[in-house]
Design a protein around this motif. Structure first.
Motif, PDB file in Angstrom:
ATOM      1  N   GLU A   1      25.996 -14.138  70.958  1.00  0.00           N
ATOM      2  CA  GLU A   1      27.177 -14.363  70.105  1.00  0.00           C
ATOM      3  C   GLU A   1      26.847 -15.419  69.054  1.00  0.00           C
ATOM      4  O   GLU A   1      25.924 -16.210  69.227  1.00  0.00           O
ATOM      5  CB  GLU A   1      28.360 -14.786  70.982  1.00  0.00           C
ATOM      6  N   PRO A   2      27.628 -15.457  67.947  1.00  0.00           N
ATOM      7  CA  PRO A   2      27.278 -16.362  66.840  1.00  0.00           C
ATOM      8  C   PRO A   2      27.424 -17.848  67.209  1.00  0.00           C
ATOM      9  O   PRO A   2      28.355 -18.223  67.929  1.00  0.00           O
ATOM     10  CB  PRO A   2      28.271 -15.995  65.732  1.00  0.00           C
ATOM     11  N   VAL A   3      26.496 -18.637  66.706  1.00  0.00           N
ATOM     12  CA  VAL A   3      26.529 -20.086  66.958  1.00  0.00           C
ATOM     13  C   VAL A   3      26.392 -20.896  65.663  1.00  0.00           C
ATOM     14  O   VAL A   3      26.378 -22.125  65.715  1.00  0.00           O
ATOM     15  CB  VAL A   3      25.398 -20.516  67.927  1.00  0.00           C
ATOM     16  N   ALA A   4      26.282 -20.190  64.536  1.00  0.00           N
ATOM     17  CA  ALA A   4      25.954 -20.880  63.278  1.00  0.00           C
ATOM     18  C   ALA A   4      26.951 -21.992  62.960  1.00  0.00           C
ATOM     19  O   ALA A   4      26.591 -22.997  62.336  1.00  0.00           O
ATOM     20  CB  ALA A   4      25.900 -19.872  62.139  1.00  0.00           C
ATOM     21  N   HIS A   5      28.212 -21.837  63.388  1.00  0.00           N
ATOM     22  CA  HIS A   5      29.232 -22.839  63.073  1.00  0.00           C
ATOM     23  C   HIS A   5      29.111 -24.077  63.977  1.00  0.00           C
ATOM     24  O   HIS A   5      29.814 -25.062  63.780  1.00  0.00           O
ATOM     25  CB  HIS A   5      30.625 -22.218  63.230  1.00  0.00           C
TER      26      HIS A   5
ATOM     27  N   ARG B   1      22.051 -25.953  60.285  1.00  0.00           N
ATOM     28  CA  ARG B   1      21.399 -24.686  59.941  1.00  0.00           C
ATOM     29  C   ARG B   1      19.921 -24.667  60.353  1.00  0.00           C
ATOM     30  O   ARG B   1      19.422 -23.668  60.863  1.00  0.00           O
ATOM     31  CB  ARG B   1      21.519 -24.476  58.428  1.00  0.00           C
ATOM     32  N   ALA B   2      19.226 -25.779  60.145  1.00  0.00           N
ATOM     33  CA  ALA B   2      17.788 -25.805  60.460  1.00  0.00           C
ATOM     34  C   ALA B   2      17.556 -25.596  61.959  1.00  0.00           C
ATOM     35  O   ALA B   2      16.558 -24.981  62.361  1.00  0.00           O
ATOM     36  CB  ALA B   2      17.189 -27.142  60.025  1.00  0.00           C
ATOM     37  N   ILE B   3      18.473 -26.094  62.769  1.00  0.00           N
ATOM     38  CA  ILE B   3      18.300 -25.957  64.228  1.00  0.00           C
ATOM     39  C   ILE B   3      18.610 -24.532  64.668  1.00  0.00           C
ATOM     40  O   ILE B   3      17.887 -23.949  65.487  1.00  0.00           O
ATOM     41  CB  ILE B   3      19.158 -27.013  64.968  1.00  0.00           C
ATOM     42  N   ALA B   4      19.654 -23.946  64.073  1.00  0.00           N
ATOM     43  CA  ALA B   4      19.934 -22.534  64.372  1.00  0.00           C
ATOM     44  C   ALA B   4      18.729 -21.672  63.991  1.00  0.00           C
ATOM     45  O   ALA B   4      18.333 -20.759  64.731  1.00  0.00           O
ATOM     46  CB  ALA B   4      21.186 -22.077  63.612  1.00  0.00           C
ATOM     47  N   GLY B   5      18.105 -21.979  62.850  1.00  0.00           N
ATOM     48  CA  GLY B   5      16.928 -21.230  62.397  1.00  0.00           C
ATOM     49  C   GLY B   5      15.757 -21.416  63.346  1.00  0.00           C
ATOM     50  O   GLY B   5      15.028 -20.462  63.650  1.00  0.00           O
ATOM     51  N   TYR B   6      15.578 -22.622  63.834  1.00  0.00           N
ATOM     52  CA  TYR B   6      14.477 -22.918  64.765  1.00  0.00           C
ATOM     53  C   TYR B   6      14.656 -22.125  66.063  1.00  0.00           C
ATOM     54  O   TYR B   6      13.703 -21.539  66.588  1.00  0.00           O
ATOM     55  CB  TYR B   6      14.436 -24.422  65.062  1.00  0.00           C
ATOM     56  N   ILE B   7      15.886 -22.109  66.566  1.00  0.00           N
ATOM     57  CA  ILE B   7      16.171 -21.393  67.824  1.00  0.00           C
ATOM     58  C   ILE B   7      15.882 -19.907  67.647  1.00  0.00           C
ATOM     59  O   ILE B   7      15.237 -19.264  68.485  1.00  0.00           O
ATOM     60  CB  ILE B   7      17.644 -21.634  68.237  1.00  0.00           C
ATOM     61  N   GLU B   8      16.330 -19.390  66.517  1.00  0.00           N
ATOM     62  CA  GLU B   8      16.120 -17.970  66.214  1.00  0.00           C
ATOM     63  C   GLU B   8      14.620 -17.661  66.102  1.00  0.00           C
ATOM     64  O   GLU B   8      14.112 -16.729  66.723  1.00  0.00           O
ATOM     65  CB  GLU B   8      16.847 -17.665  64.883  1.00  0.00           C
ATOM     66  N   ALA B   9      13.915 -18.501  65.334  1.00  0.00           N
ATOM     67  CA  ALA B   9      12.487 -18.244  65.082  1.00  0.00           C
ATOM     68  C   ALA B   9      11.656 -18.317  66.362  1.00  0.00           C
ATOM     69  O   ALA B   9      10.632 -17.650  66.484  1.00  0.00           O
ATOM     70  CB  ALA B   9      11.962 -19.249  64.048  1.00  0.00           C
ATOM     71  N   ASN B  10      12.109 -19.149  67.313  1.00  0.00           N
ATOM     72  CA  ASN B  10      11.327 -19.331  68.540  1.00  0.00           C
ATOM     73  C   ASN B  10      11.902 -18.582  69.742  1.00  0.00           C
ATOM     74  O   ASN B  10      11.404 -18.725  70.865  1.00  0.00           O
ATOM     75  CB  ASN B  10      11.208 -20.824  68.862  1.00  0.00           C
ATOM     76  N   GLY B  11      12.942 -17.819  69.499  1.00  0.00           N
ATOM     77  CA  GLY B  11      13.518 -16.998  70.566  1.00  0.00           C
ATOM     78  C   GLY B  11      14.006 -17.809  71.763  1.00  0.00           C
ATOM     79  O   GLY B  11      13.885 -17.350  72.911  1.00  0.00           O
ATOM     80  N   LEU B  12      14.597 -18.984  71.496  1.00  0.00           N
ATOM     81  CA  LEU B  12      15.038 -19.837  72.611  1.00  0.00           C
ATOM     82  C   LEU B  12      16.396 -19.393  73.154  1.00  0.00           C
ATOM     83  O   LEU B  12      17.205 -18.806  72.443  1.00  0.00           O
ATOM     84  CB  LEU B  12      15.154 -21.299  72.137  1.00  0.00           C
ATOM     85  N   TYR B  13      16.630 -19.678  74.417  1.00  0.00           N
ATOM     86  CA  TYR B  13      17.923 -19.490  75.108  1.00  0.00           C
ATOM     87  C   TYR B  13      18.370 -18.026  75.187  1.00  0.00           C
ATOM     88  O   TYR B  13      19.556 -17.744  75.275  1.00  0.00           O
ATOM     89  CB  TYR B  13      19.044 -20.319  74.439  1.00  0.00           C
ATOM     90  N   ARG B  14      17.428 -17.113  75.164  1.00  0.00           N
ATOM     91  CA  ARG B  14      17.857 -15.701  75.224  1.00  0.00           C
ATOM     92  C   ARG B  14      18.047 -15.241  76.653  1.00  0.00           C
ATOM     93  O   ARG B  14      17.369 -15.744  77.544  1.00  0.00           O
ATOM     94  CB  ARG B  14      16.823 -14.828  74.547  1.00  0.00           C
TER      95      ARG B  14
ATOM     96  N   ARG C   1      24.291 -22.738  74.515  1.00  0.00           N
ATOM     97  CA  ARG C   1      23.316 -21.917  75.274  1.00  0.00           C
ATOM     98  C   ARG C   1      23.984 -20.642  75.803  1.00  0.00           C
ATOM     99  O   ARG C   1      23.402 -19.561  75.764  1.00  0.00           O
ATOM    100  CB  ARG C   1      22.729 -22.716  76.445  1.00  0.00           C
ATOM    101  N   ASP C   2      25.222 -20.796  76.298  1.00  0.00           N
ATOM    102  CA  ASP C   2      25.931 -19.627  76.836  1.00  0.00           C
ATOM    103  C   ASP C   2      26.155 -18.578  75.747  1.00  0.00           C
ATOM    104  O   ASP C   2      25.975 -17.378  75.970  1.00  0.00           O
ATOM    105  CB  ASP C   2      27.282 -20.043  77.444  1.00  0.00           C
ATOM    106  N   LEU C   3      26.575 -19.038  74.568  1.00  0.00           N
ATOM    107  CA  LEU C   3      26.810 -18.087  73.463  1.00  0.00           C
ATOM    108  C   LEU C   3      25.513 -17.390  73.071  1.00  0.00           C
ATOM    109  O   LEU C   3      25.488 -16.173  72.858  1.00  0.00           O
ATOM    110  CB  LEU C   3      27.397 -18.817  72.249  1.00  0.00           C
ATOM    111  N   LEU C   4      24.429 -18.173  72.988  1.00  0.00           N
ATOM    112  CA  LEU C   4      23.137 -17.576  72.606  1.00  0.00           C
ATOM    113  C   LEU C   4      22.693 -16.538  73.632  1.00  0.00           C
ATOM    114  O   LEU C   4      22.180 -15.476  73.267  1.00  0.00           O
ATOM    115  CB  LEU C   4      22.077 -18.674  72.468  1.00  0.00           C
ATOM    116  N   ALA C   5      22.910 -16.836  74.910  1.00  0.00           N
ATOM    117  CA  ALA C   5      22.497 -15.890  75.956  1.00  0.00           C
ATOM    118  C   ALA C   5      23.269 -14.589  75.825  1.00  0.00           C
ATOM    119  O   ALA C   5      22.761 -13.511  76.159  1.00  0.00           O
ATOM    120  CB  ALA C   5      22.716 -16.517  77.329  1.00  0.00           C
ATOM    121  N   LYS C   6      24.512 -14.701  75.311  1.00  0.00           N
ATOM    122  CA  LYS C   6      25.334 -13.486  75.135  1.00  0.00           C
ATOM    123  C   LYS C   6      25.158 -12.884  73.736  1.00  0.00           C
ATOM    124  O   LYS C   6      25.908 -11.989  73.350  1.00  0.00           O
ATOM    125  CB  LYS C   6      26.815 -13.843  75.355  1.00  0.00           C
TER     126      LYS C   6
END
Ligand code: ATP
Length: 195
Positions: free
Chosen positions: A174-178, A182-195, A167-172
């Motif tokens: 920063e990359p989290v893909a690692h 992958r499907a969860i990273a895509g879901y977070i991106e598509a729904n704009g979560l944790y920004r 969550r901290d990385l996403l708020a900044k």
């Protein structure tokens, strides 16, 4: 049947959760794994709403099932009104599966807190507790074995990822893909979560 229970707030689910589940299926020889999404009583506004956590946990279940097709999503903790306690879930599962072996799978930080959980001394009557080491949680080597209230099996494990860190990385931004399937990273991106 050998049934594992893995609970969490999954805010979001990450590769640590995925690795624990896959390893637990293999080393415990599980026939079923219930992935139970818990209420988060300490929720902050930056956390994801329950429906998103549930959907992301569903994506985690899909990933686990690619390797061991035994996982199912359990939303009952979220659906019931009021606080949910692990001991109540285990009591209910014991009634549902009277003749089966139950395993409660937790990380080292959860195990360390377990003596403070509701009726925690009852937990070993319902299941075998299986603890995955967590080196990023501040425990000193062997410290996890320091409480004898709840006997447990220990699994050496070292995947230093936490939902808080993600969550901290996403708020900044920063990359989290690692750190995530992958499907969860895509879901977070598509729904704009944790920004
Ligand atoms: P947060 O950072 O928000 O506390 P978390 O990463 O601990 O989240 P949870 O959904 O709370 O994620 O964790 C569910 C279960 O998985 C808990 O028992 C936790 O101890 C365990 N767990 C999570 N990540 C790891 C990890 N990297 N190593 C070992 N156990 C873990």
């Amino acid at each position: 049947m050998r049934i594992g229970v893995f609970g969490g707030s999954f805010d979001p689910p990450h590769n640590g959760h995925l690795a624990i589940c896959i390893l637990a299926c293999e080393i415990l020889g599980l026939d079923r794994l219930l992935v139970s999404v818990s209420r988060n009583p300490f929720k902050s506004p930056s956390d994801a709403p329950d429906d998103h956590r549930l959907l992301m946990a569903g994506l985690l279940v899909t990933e686990i099932n690619r390797s061991s097709p035994v996982a199912t999503l359990d939303a009952r903790e979220l659906e019931q009104p009021g606080p949910s306690y692990t001991v109540d879930m285990l009591r209910r599962l014991r009634l549902e599966y009277p003749a089966d072996e139950l395993f409660l799978i937790v990380g080292e930080d959860s195990y360390r807190d377990m003596p403070d959980w509701m009726e925690s001394s009852m937990i070993p009557q319902f299941c075998t507790v299986v603890v995955f080491a967590r080196r990023d949680c501040g425990a000193t080597g062997g410290g996890v074995r320091s409480h004898e209230l709840i006997p447990a099996r220990f699994v050496d494990f070292d995947i230093p990822v936490s939902a808080t860190g993600v969550r901290d990385l996403l708020a900044k931004k920063e990359p989290v893909a690692h750190l995530l399937p992958r499907a969860i990273a895509g879901y977070i991106e598509a729904n704009g979560l944790y920004r």
